[in-house]
Every structure is written in C-alpha cells, then in structure tokens.
Design an enzyme around this catalytic site. Sequence first.
Site, PDB file in Angstrom:
ATOM      1  CB  CYS A  90      33.964  10.521  -6.861  1.00 44.72           C
ATOM      2  SG  CYS A  90      33.636  11.455  -5.353  1.00 44.72           S
TER       3      CYS A  90
ATOM      4  CB  THR B 228      40.200  14.279  -3.579  1.00 40.94           C
ATOM      5  OG1 THR B 228      39.084  14.660  -4.385  1.00 40.94           O
ATOM      6  CG2 THR B 228      41.277  15.338  -3.720  1.00 40.94           C
TER       7      THR B 228
END
Length: 232
Positions: free
Chosen positions: A196, A83
Amino acid sequence: MKKIGILGGMSPESTTLYYEHITRTYTARFGDYGYPEILIYSVNFQKFVDWQHNGQWDKAARAMAEALERLHMAGADFGLIATNTMHIVFEEVQRAVHMPLLSIIEATAEAIFTAGMRSVGLLGTVFTMSERFFRDGLERSGITVLVPEPADQEQINEVIYQELCRGEIRPSSRQLFLEIIERLRGRGAQGIVLGCTEIPLLVEPQHCDVPLFNTALLHAEKALGFALEPAG
C-alpha cells in the site's frame, strides 16, 4: 525523454512520494535538474473509496481509464496508477487506454527476484491482501506470498484509511504493524512487501530488521528508468 503521466490522489500522501522520488533521484544521479516532465491527474478519492467498498470495480476502472486518457491527450507518453489497490483492474484499464501503463506489481516482483528472495509477506489494504491479483502477480515470478490473518488484515486496513490516508502517523499503529511483520517472518517471510503506497509513511527500514519492499518507490524508480529510455 518520455513524459510521465501519474494518476494520483489515491491518496494524496502517496502521490507526493512518486513526484519527489522521480525528481530528486534524477538530480542525485545526474547532478542537474533535467528530470522528465510529469503530468499528475489527482482524482476525487472519496468516489474510489466508495466504489471499492461497494465492489463497483467496473466504475473505478472506467474512471481511471478516462483520467489516464486525459493525461495521454495532455502529452503523457506512458502512465502510472499511483496506488496498489486499484491494480485489481489494471488489465482492464490498460485495454482502454492508448498508452502503455507500468504495473506496480511487476516492478515489485522484479525487485524481489533480484534480491534473491522466494517468500515474502504482503501488507496492504484488505482488498490487496484478501484478493488474488497482487499475490498472483508475484507468484507468476516464483515468489511465495504470505498474508496476515483476517483479524490483522482488518486492523491494517483501518489504519490505512483512517490514519495514513489522512497523513496521521501514530506510534501505536507502527507497533501494531511491526508485530504483524514479526508474525509473518515467523511463518517464513524473508522480506515484507509494503503493498500500500501509504504504509512506508509509517514503517521504514530503521524500524525493523526485515527487508522491506516499498512498492511506491519501486514503481517510481521503474517510471524514471522508462522515461529515460530512448523512444521507439
């Protein structure tokens, strides 16, 4: 080959991208199924969402370090935090873990530099866009980083947490992202960093004519290359 440890679950949608890219890319490249062994630790995502919004980054860092240490004890030779947002505490986590971690920011900077670009737009969670950690990482490589206006940042963040992390893909949200990308290009962005790991589920290369840097795939590609390098 080195064993790969993936700290995943933030969100599960992006974690699958890593696994699929590493295994399928290996098979496409070498013609067999001898890809590296992969260990995945999927965390309780809600805890991390709460820590993020409460500014409790220290708790998030400790939890990630503990999970990565479990991966290391299970046999992982190096780790990935799957992430972008949680790279805000990457250095702190690396200091607490007894195996090397590969940075998603460094993998992205290398790809942008190789592409010969010096100005990019950055999309991500509101933390990735508003805090300095990702921008500073790219700017150390001589790359100028442009971020959306605050109102656009809030809309992007809403889509990420309320739609993409739940596996929901809405055409209206794709159009919103494309409009924001166009505004960044108008300000001088030569390419767009999908900062992202869920955004590539919504915006793909066929949707716009601006070069896109898919951070999840770049990170996974770097992991595959590192796993194939001789140990020592």
